[in-house]
Design an enzyme around this catalytic site. Structure first.
Site, PDB file in Angstrom:
ATOM      1  N   GLY A 214       0.829  -1.205   0.000  1.00 59.24           N
ATOM      2  CA  GLY A 214       0.000   0.000   0.000  1.00 59.24           C
ATOM      3  C   GLY A 214       0.854   1.242   0.000  1.00 59.24           C
TER       4      GLY A 214
ATOM      5  N   ARG B  58       1.266  10.902  10.848  1.00 57.65           N
ATOM      6  CA  ARG B  58       2.355   9.947  11.023  1.00 57.65           C
ATOM      7  C   ARG B  58       3.518  10.486  11.884  1.00 57.65           C
ATOM      8  NH1 ARG B  58       5.266   8.068   7.598  1.00 57.65           N
ATOM      9  NH2 ARG B  58       5.288   5.863   8.212  1.00 57.65           N
TER      10      ARG B  58
ATOM     11  N   TYR C 172       3.689   8.043  14.989  1.00 60.18           N
ATOM     12  CA  TYR C 172       4.759   7.051  14.888  1.00 60.18           C
ATOM     13  C   TYR C 172       6.161   7.627  15.071  1.00 60.18           C
ATOM     14  CZ  TYR C 172       1.015   4.567  12.372  1.00 60.18           C
ATOM     15  OH  TYR C 172      -0.162   3.991  12.003  1.00 60.18           O
TER      16      TYR C 172
ATOM     17  N   CYS D 293      -4.643  23.222  18.339  1.00 53.03           N
ATOM     18  CA  CYS D 293      -4.478  23.491  19.772  1.00 53.03           C
ATOM     19  C   CYS D 293      -3.935  22.237  20.457  1.00 53.03           C
ATOM     20  CB  CYS D 293      -5.803  23.921  20.380  1.00 53.03           C
ATOM     21  SG  CYS D 293      -6.333  25.543  19.817  1.00 53.03           S
TER      22      CYS D 293
ATOM     23  N   TYR E  98      -1.419   7.119   3.842  1.00 47.20           N
ATOM     24  CA  TYR E  98      -1.950   7.424   5.176  1.00 47.20           C
ATOM     25  C   TYR E  98      -1.834   8.897   5.522  1.00 47.20           C
ATOM     26  CZ  TYR E  98      -1.637   2.393   5.219  1.00 47.20           C
ATOM     27  OH  TYR E  98      -1.754   1.076   4.871  1.00 47.20           O
TER      28      TYR E  98
END
Length: 413
Positions: free
Chosen positions: A269, A306, A310, A336, A364
């Site tokens: 993907g 991401r 991550y 915020c 993503y």
């Protein structure tokens, strides 16, 4: 991924896109998607391979249509993805349904559509047998225990806690269900994300899958899922596809059940679309703090989560001022929250109004975006030979309110 500097021509193109369509803006380059598909095919050219694009990485129907033209199949994880793939021109025979922890209703809908299904838990496997009896056929998604603490304690912990697949410790129960109802297992699936993409671990897992295949006389396919990494910095290392291809070729050439040679399936993907995507953002505010620069943009983790989720590295280029003196910079969004895109980066001096290009945002990015802080999700543009095509409009206030209902609050409340 580490990128070479954007060429003058490319920089002018992306600045013109920011002006034409506004920012924030997702831009996907069809030529790079095609390159990634070709890279993947070349790595496994000596094997009977089918690529099923994992639609969850970027599900825009125009991107799906592009994948169809490039000759991939499509891996879906929800009924909505199935419908969008059909709209994009895929036939049920070109699709696989690999959901996780879903109701059996979704399995039934996929079967009615004619799509090959992937069962990853005993509950749905038994329901499949009860509903369809000996007419049932499916893939079984297994979760083999093969990572040891010696390999990597964190990977072993991931393996112990992963929710994906039927553990080999439940193998006897699985076989009992299969034989009780006469279910035809036509494929085995193993997917451990990037966790097993180190060659030694991949070889161990693939060997197990080839060995398990001997148990199923109707087996035609082995599916090695996705999780193939592009080059990155501070992320998991780039997947060596050529090495994986050699490993699989060696295993494939060994005799397996009845001398059969199954077709090998893959579900990349992010590998196919990440490098093709850029998120263009505009700098709204620049602050100086502790001998460094803080650049605040008109985006945030609502458009690219991401880095925060991550700790993922995304190269950031100042395409408005590429020759500016490099300055130690933190790049943030306008939410915020503490929402960094990058910290402690040396970036050509960023000024208010500069357009920044955040790289490797094709996978993503939009798909994990949100309306947090009631901010609109960006438009999406697909570049085909430098010609831009708008493939999703920018959201408006109408989209924020679309499904909300303003009720009358009782006065006596």
């Amino acid at each position: 991924m580490s990128h070479t500097n954007t060429s003058v021509t490319e920089r002018k193109l992306y600045l013109s896109l920011a002006q034409q369509f506004g920012t924030p803006l997702y831009v996907y380059d069809a030529n790079i998607i095609r390159e990634q598909v070709m890279i993947f095919r070349r790595a496994f050219a000596a094997l009977p391979v089918r690529i099923f694009y994992a639609a969850k990485a970027l599900t825009n129907i125009s991107v799906l249509k592009l994948m169809k033209q490039l000759g991939t199949g499509v891996d879906t994880v929800s009924p909505a993805e199935i419908q969008m793939a059909l709209m994009a021109g895929f036939t049920p025979e070109e699709m696989v349904f690999t959901p996780n922890m879903v109701s059996f209703d979704e399995i039934e809908k996929a079967i009615e559509t004619g799509i090959i299904i992937n069962i990853e838990n005993l509950s749905n496997l038994e329901k499949l047998g009860r509903h369809y009896g000996s007419a049932a056929k499916c893939f079984v998604r297994v979760s083999p225990d093969f990572i040891t603490e010696r390999d990597n304690p964190e990977k072993q912990e991931w393996q112990k806690r992963t929710k994906f697949g039927i553990p080999l410790s439940r193998w006897d129960e699985m076989n009992k269900i299969i034989h009780t109802y006469g279910i035809r297992v036509i494929g085995l699936h193993m997917h451990a994300s990037h966790v097993i993409m180190q060659p030694t671990l991949f070889q161990r897992g693939a060997s197990i899958l080839f060995d398990l295949a001997k148990s199923f006389p109707d087996l035609k396919y082995l599916d090695f899922g996705g999780g193939y990494n592009i080059p990155g910095k501070h992320d998991a290392p780039e997947t060596n596809l050529q090495e994986l291809g050699k490993i699989l070729l060696s295993l494939y050439q060994q005799d397996i059940s009845s001398g059969k040679k199954p077709e090998l399936w893959f579900e990349p993907g992010r590998f196919l679309v990440a490098r093709a995507g850029s998120l263009l953002v505009e700098t709204e505010i620049v602050k100086k703090k502790n001998n460094m620069l803080i650049a605040g943009t008109n985006s945030g983790f609502n458009h690219l989560i991401r880095p925060m989720l991550y700790g993922a590295w995304h190269d950031i280029e100042n395409i408005s001022n590429p020759k500016g003196a490099p300055v130690l910079t933190d790049v943030y969004g306008n939410l915020c929250e503490q929402d960094p895109f990058a910290t402690d980066r040396m970036i050509p001096n960023i000024r208010e109004g500069d357009v920044l290009r955040i790289r490797d945002a094709g996978g993503y990015g939009f798909m994990m975006s949100s309306q947090y802080n009631s901010r609109y999700r960006p438009a999406e543009v697909l570049l085909i030979n430098t010609q831009p095509y708008l493939i999703r409009k920018r959201e408006t206030q109408v989209d924020l309110l679309r499904n909300q209902i303003l009720i009358d609050i009782p006065s006596e409340f």
